[in-house]
Write a protein that holds these residues in place. Structure first.
Motif, PDB file in Angstrom:
ATOM      1  N   GLY A  85     -25.400  -2.375   7.298  1.00 29.52           N
ATOM      2  CA  GLY A  85     -24.736  -3.307   6.402  1.00 29.52           C
ATOM      3  C   GLY A  85     -25.018  -3.095   4.940  1.00 29.52           C
ATOM      4  N   MET A  86     -25.591  -1.938   4.557  1.00 34.96           N
ATOM      5  CA  MET A  86     -25.943  -1.700   3.159  1.00 34.96           C
ATOM      6  C   MET A  86     -24.818  -1.018   2.386  1.00 34.96           C
ATOM      7  SD  MET A  86     -28.837  -3.072   3.008  1.00 34.96           S
ATOM      8  CE  MET A  86     -29.356  -2.523   1.371  1.00 34.96           C
ATOM      9  N   ALA A  87     -23.987  -0.265   3.092  1.00 37.82           N
ATOM     10  CA  ALA A  87     -22.912   0.457   2.402  1.00 37.82           C
ATOM     11  C   ALA A  87     -21.752  -0.469   2.073  1.00 37.82           C
ATOM     12  CB  ALA A  87     -22.423   1.607   3.274  1.00 37.82           C
ATOM     13  N   GLU A  88     -20.937  -0.036   1.111  1.00 36.45           N
ATOM     14  CA  GLU A  88     -19.752  -0.809   0.770  1.00 36.45           C
ATOM     15  C   GLU A  88     -18.771  -0.814   1.933  1.00 36.45           C
ATOM     16  OE1 GLU A  88     -17.955   0.570  -2.745  1.00 36.45           O
ATOM     17  OE2 GLU A  88     -19.674   0.129  -4.054  1.00 36.45           O
ATOM     18  N   ARG A  89     -18.015  -1.883   2.036  1.00 33.21           N
ATOM     19  CA  ARG A  89     -17.026  -1.977   3.105  1.00 33.21           C
ATOM     20  C   ARG A  89     -15.910  -0.957   2.890  1.00 33.21           C
ATOM     21  NH1 ARG A  89     -15.258  -8.103   3.533  1.00 33.21           N
ATOM     22  NH2 ARG A  89     -14.941  -7.748   1.312  1.00 33.21           N
ATOM     23  N   GLU A  90     -15.415  -0.428   3.996  1.00 35.27           N
ATOM     24  CA  GLU A  90     -14.364   0.580   3.945  1.00 35.27           C
ATOM     25  C   GLU A  90     -13.082   0.036   4.568  1.00 35.27           C
ATOM     26  OE1 GLU A  90     -13.405   5.094   5.584  1.00 35.27           O
ATOM     27  OE2 GLU A  90     -15.350   4.158   5.961  1.00 35.27           O
ATOM     28  N   HIS A  91     -11.989   0.165   3.847  1.00 38.57           N
ATOM     29  CA  HIS A  91     -10.702  -0.287   4.354  1.00 38.57           C
ATOM     30  C   HIS A  91     -10.124   0.742   5.325  1.00 38.57           C
ATOM     31  CE1 HIS A  91     -11.138  -2.829   0.782  1.00 38.57           C
ATOM     32  NE2 HIS A  91     -10.274  -3.651   1.350  1.00 38.57           N
ATOM     33  N   VAL A  92      -9.595   0.276   6.429  1.00 37.89           N
ATOM     34  CA  VAL A  92      -8.985   1.127   7.440  1.00 37.89           C
ATOM     35  C   VAL A  92      -7.485   0.841   7.473  1.00 37.89           C
ATOM     36  CG1 VAL A  92      -8.913   1.770   9.871  1.00 37.89           C
ATOM     37  CG2 VAL A  92     -11.097   1.158   8.807  1.00 37.89           C
TER      38      VAL A  92
ATOM     39  N   THR B  98       7.836   5.808   5.867  1.00 41.32           N
ATOM     40  CA  THR B  98       6.471   5.495   6.270  1.00 41.32           C
ATOM     41  C   THR B  98       5.972   4.267   5.525  1.00 41.32           C
ATOM     42  OG1 THR B  98       5.918   7.796   6.780  1.00 41.32           O
ATOM     43  CG2 THR B  98       4.082   6.315   6.343  1.00 41.32           C
ATOM     44  N   ALA B  99       5.338   3.356   6.250  1.00 44.96           N
ATOM     45  CA  ALA B  99       4.672   2.196   5.651  1.00 44.96           C
ATOM     46  C   ALA B  99       3.183   2.283   5.952  1.00 44.96           C
ATOM     47  CB  ALA B  99       5.242   0.895   6.204  1.00 44.96           C
ATOM     48  N   LYS B 100       2.365   2.023   4.954  1.00 44.38           N
ATOM     49  CA  LYS B 100       0.907   2.031   5.090  1.00 44.38           C
ATOM     50  C   LYS B 100       0.414   0.591   5.129  1.00 44.38           C
ATOM     51  CE  LYS B 100      -3.197   3.755   2.619  1.00 44.38           C
ATOM     52  NZ  LYS B 100      -3.633   4.460   1.389  1.00 44.38           N
ATOM     53  N   ARG B 101      -0.265   0.214   6.217  1.00 47.52           N
ATOM     54  CA  ARG B 101      -0.705  -1.162   6.414  1.00 47.52           C
ATOM     55  C   ARG B 101      -2.229  -1.215   6.563  1.00 47.52           C
ATOM     56  NH1 ARG B 101       4.012  -2.657   4.807  1.00 47.52           N
ATOM     57  NH2 ARG B 101       5.625  -3.190   6.334  1.00 47.52           N
ATOM     58  N   LEU B 102      -2.831  -2.275   6.016  1.00 45.05           N
ATOM     59  CA  LEU B 102      -4.258  -2.494   6.178  1.00 45.05           C
ATOM     60  C   LEU B 102      -4.533  -2.994   7.596  1.00 45.05           C
ATOM     61  CD1 LEU B 102      -7.090  -2.632   4.899  1.00 45.05           C
ATOM     62  CD2 LEU B 102      -6.576  -5.001   4.257  1.00 45.05           C
ATOM     63  N   LYS B 103      -5.334  -2.243   8.346  1.00 46.26           N
ATOM     64  CA  LYS B 103      -5.658  -2.611   9.728  1.00 46.26           C
ATOM     65  C   LYS B 103      -6.904  -3.476   9.811  1.00 46.26           C
ATOM     66  CE  LYS B 103      -6.423  -0.569  14.300  1.00 46.26           C
ATOM     67  NZ  LYS B 103      -6.540   0.714  15.059  1.00 46.26           N
ATOM     68  N   GLY B 104      -7.888  -3.209   8.946  1.00 48.18           N
ATOM     69  CA  GLY B 104      -9.126  -3.968   8.975  1.00 48.18           C
ATOM     70  C   GLY B 104     -10.127  -3.404   7.994  1.00 48.18           C
ATOM     71  N   VAL B 105     -11.338  -3.933   8.043  1.00 44.57           N
ATOM     72  CA  VAL B 105     -12.418  -3.521   7.160  1.00 44.57           C
ATOM     73  C   VAL B 105     -13.644  -3.229   8.009  1.00 44.57           C
ATOM     74  CG1 VAL B 105     -13.872  -4.174   5.207  1.00 44.57           C
ATOM     75  CG2 VAL B 105     -11.495  -4.944   5.299  1.00 44.57           C
ATOM     76  N   THR B 106     -14.301  -2.109   7.759  1.00 39.62           N
ATOM     77  CA  THR B 106     -15.484  -1.727   8.523  1.00 39.62           C
ATOM     78  C   THR B 106     -16.696  -1.672   7.608  1.00 39.62           C
ATOM     79  OG1 THR B 106     -15.145   0.642   8.173  1.00 39.62           O
ATOM     80  CG2 THR B 106     -14.080  -0.351  10.094  1.00 39.62           C
ATOM     81  N   ARG B 107     -17.880  -1.776   8.209  1.00 40.61           N
ATOM     82  CA  ARG B 107     -19.139  -1.643   7.485  1.00 40.61           C
ATOM     83  C   ARG B 107     -20.046  -0.719   8.284  1.00 40.61           C
ATOM     84  NH1 ARG B 107     -21.666  -5.015   3.796  1.00 40.61           N
ATOM     85  NH2 ARG B 107     -20.209  -6.715   4.231  1.00 40.61           N
ATOM     86  N   GLN B 108     -20.684   0.210   7.608  1.00 39.04           N
ATOM     87  CA  GLN B 108     -21.568   1.132   8.299  1.00 39.04           C
ATOM     88  C   GLN B 108     -22.793   0.406   8.850  1.00 39.04           C
ATOM     89  OE1 GLN B 108     -22.535   4.425   5.793  1.00 39.04           O
ATOM     90  NE2 GLN B 108     -20.449   5.239   5.766  1.00 39.04           N
ATOM     91  N   ALA B 109     -23.456   1.049   9.810  1.00 36.18           N
ATOM     92  CA  ALA B 109     -24.630   0.448  10.444  1.00 36.18           C
ATOM     93  C   ALA B 109     -25.682   0.112   9.403  1.00 36.18           C
ATOM     94  CB  ALA B 109     -25.209   1.404  11.476  1.00 36.18           C
TER      95      ALA B 109
ATOM     96  N   GLN C 287       0.846  -1.196   0.000  1.00 34.39           N
ATOM     97  CA  GLN C 287       0.000   0.000   0.000  1.00 34.39           C
ATOM     98  C   GLN C 287       0.888   1.254   0.000  1.00 34.39           C
ATOM     99  OE1 GLN C 287      -3.203  -0.484  -0.304  1.00 34.39           O
ATOM    100  NE2 GLN C 287      -3.200  -2.668   0.104  1.00 34.39           N
ATOM    101  N   THR C 288       1.566   1.497  -1.105  1.00 34.46           N
ATOM    102  CA  THR C 288       2.456   2.654  -1.153  1.00 34.46           C
ATOM    103  C   THR C 288       1.658   3.950  -1.201  1.00 34.46           C
ATOM    104  OG1 THR C 288       2.586   2.561  -3.561  1.00 34.46           O
ATOM    105  CG2 THR C 288       4.255   1.340  -2.319  1.00 34.46           C
ATOM    106  N   GLU C 289       2.230   5.014  -0.653  1.00 28.28           N
ATOM    107  CA  GLU C 289       1.610   6.334  -0.669  1.00 28.28           C
ATOM    108  C   GLU C 289       2.700   7.394  -0.689  1.00 28.28           C
ATOM    109  OE1 GLU C 289       0.945   8.323   2.934  1.00 28.28           O
ATOM    110  OE2 GLU C 289       2.991   7.662   2.751  1.00 28.28           O
ATOM    111  N   THR C 290       2.310   8.612  -1.033  1.00 30.25           N
ATOM    112  CA  THR C 290       3.285   9.706  -1.152  1.00 30.25           C
ATOM    113  C   THR C 290       2.973  10.859  -0.214  1.00 30.25           C
ATOM    114  OG1 THR C 290       2.009  10.682  -2.976  1.00 30.25           O
ATOM    115  CG2 THR C 290       3.773   9.147  -3.570  1.00 30.25           C
ATOM    116  N   TRP C 291       1.881  10.791   0.542  1.00 31.91           N
ATOM    117  CA  TRP C 291       1.495  11.905   1.410  1.00 31.91           C
ATOM    118  C   TRP C 291       2.587  12.220   2.431  1.00 31.91           C
ATOM    119  CZ3 TRP C 291      -1.800  15.741   1.432  1.00 31.91           C
ATOM    120  CH2 TRP C 291      -2.062  16.421   2.620  1.00 31.91           C
TER     121      TRP C 291
END
Length: 355
Positions: free
Chosen positions: A317-324, A304-315, A281-285
């Motif tokens: 369960g209808m919205a698309e999952r969001e990567h954290v 800096t290293a960017k790592r996937l911590k988990g996946v969330t879903r809004q209350a 998950q490379t980034e330039t910020w």
């Protein structure tokens, strides 16, 4: 256990932090700190605020300078230039500014000649927004002698928006704007421009240390712009924040916030010096230019290293999952002579200055 698994070029090795490197002044996690070469803390100077301002340094008096503003809610706001004494650890207000003015992106200490006092030189931003919701920010150059009551201010030419590099030797600056890249004199006048159609995007710049009218530019690759000859050469397809080595034989740069490359100006060869393994998950910020020590032997840089911590879903369960994601940061020092590196992981280091 370190979060970052570093990959070093052949012949390089990681060692325990060494105290024989020069001292550092770093802005880490919004706090200004004075460190030894092995990262032991000598002084902590407190919070500096959210405005991105470089660290200026006067080697003769061992004083550093930075713009500071309030960061805490429900506290009285202020806008101020401050001085930091590296011998005593003292902090001194230097210049009170109106709340609609701040110093950002450029601040340098210019030593005086023949016994004359030195002065600070930088970029002063002023907010002239009125009630019509149209944001109006004015950028001007300023010079300030700490013995005087007020700074001297000069206007800037049109489209000179963000400063990228400053050459004391040539008394010139490089600015990026919406229309292109500009070489600007100390009176704020535009001397020559490179249009956007020419491709460099203006993510960092570095003047030729030999004093020629050439500058390395970053963004959409690394480029050499010879503005005296009128030529533009592309050195790499990807790259930003170039830093010309003091001997002129190499250019340091990164492709993202997790690596370091060196371009050999003689052979044209590119060598990857440092990277992070399995950094998908490379980034330039968080990408910043490396900082060379005055002797040229050491480099300091933030990784800096960017790592996937988990996946969330809004209350519901209808919205698309969001990567954290979570970011892991490290301050690294490289000894170019012994080809050794040491690091300290922790909060993000936004500004670094050898002192």
């Amino acid at each position: 256990m370190p979060h970052l698994d570093l990959e070093l070029a052949p012949g390089w090795r990681e060692v325990d932090p060494r105290a024989d490197a020069p001292e550092l002044l770093v802005e880490q996690g919004g706090v200004l700190r004075h460190l030894r070469g092995d990262f032991d803390e000598l002084h902590q100077f407190g919070s500096v605020g959210p405005v991105d301002c470089p660290l200026a340094y006067d080697a003769r008096s061992r004083r550093a300078y930075r713009y500071v503003c309030e960061t805490r809610l429900l506290r009285k706001d202020f806008s101020q230039l401050r001085a930091y004494d590296l011998n005593s650890g003292g902090v001194f207000p230097l210049l009170e500014l109106p709340l609609n003015q701040w110093v950002l992106w450029q601040l340098d200490w210019l030593p005086g000649k023949d016994g004359e006092p030195g002065q600070l030189f930088g970029l002063l931003a002023s907010d002239h927004t009125e009630d019509d919701d149209r944001i109006v920010i004015q950028h001007r150059l300023f010079a300030f002698n700490p013995a005087e009551a007020a700074p001297r201010v000069r206007p800037l030419c049109r489209d000179a928006y963000k400063p990228l590099a400053f050459s004391r030797q040539r008394r010139e600056m490089v600015f990026a704007g919406a229309e292109g890249i500009h070489v600007v004199g100390l009176k704020g006048e535009r001397r020559v421009s490179l249009t956007r159609e020419s491709r460099p995007e203006g993510y960092g710049a570095s003047f030729d240390p030999q004093g020629g009218g050439r500058v390395a530019l970053g963004g959409a690759g690394i480029w050499i712009w010879d503005y005296e000859a009128g030529s533009l050469d592309r050195l790499s397809v990807v790259g930003r924040h170039p830093v010309w080595s003091q001997d002129g034989r190499g250019i340091w740069y990164g492709e993202c916030s997790s690596d370091l490359f060196r371009y050999d100006t003689g052979s044209g060869q590119i060598e990857k010096i440092l990277g992070i393994r399995q950094n998908r998950q490379t980034e330039t910020w968080h990408a910043r230019p490396v900082r060379q020590s005055p002797c040229g032997r050491y480099l300091a840089m933030s990784l800096t290293a960017k790592r996937l911590k988990g996946v969330t879903r809004q209350a519901g369960g209808m919205a698309e999952r969001e990567h954290v994601y979570v970011h892991h940061h490290a301050l690294c020092i490289l000894d170019l002579e012994r080809r050794e590196l040491w690091r300290r992981e922790g909060a993000f280091v936004n500004q670094v200055r050898w002192v």
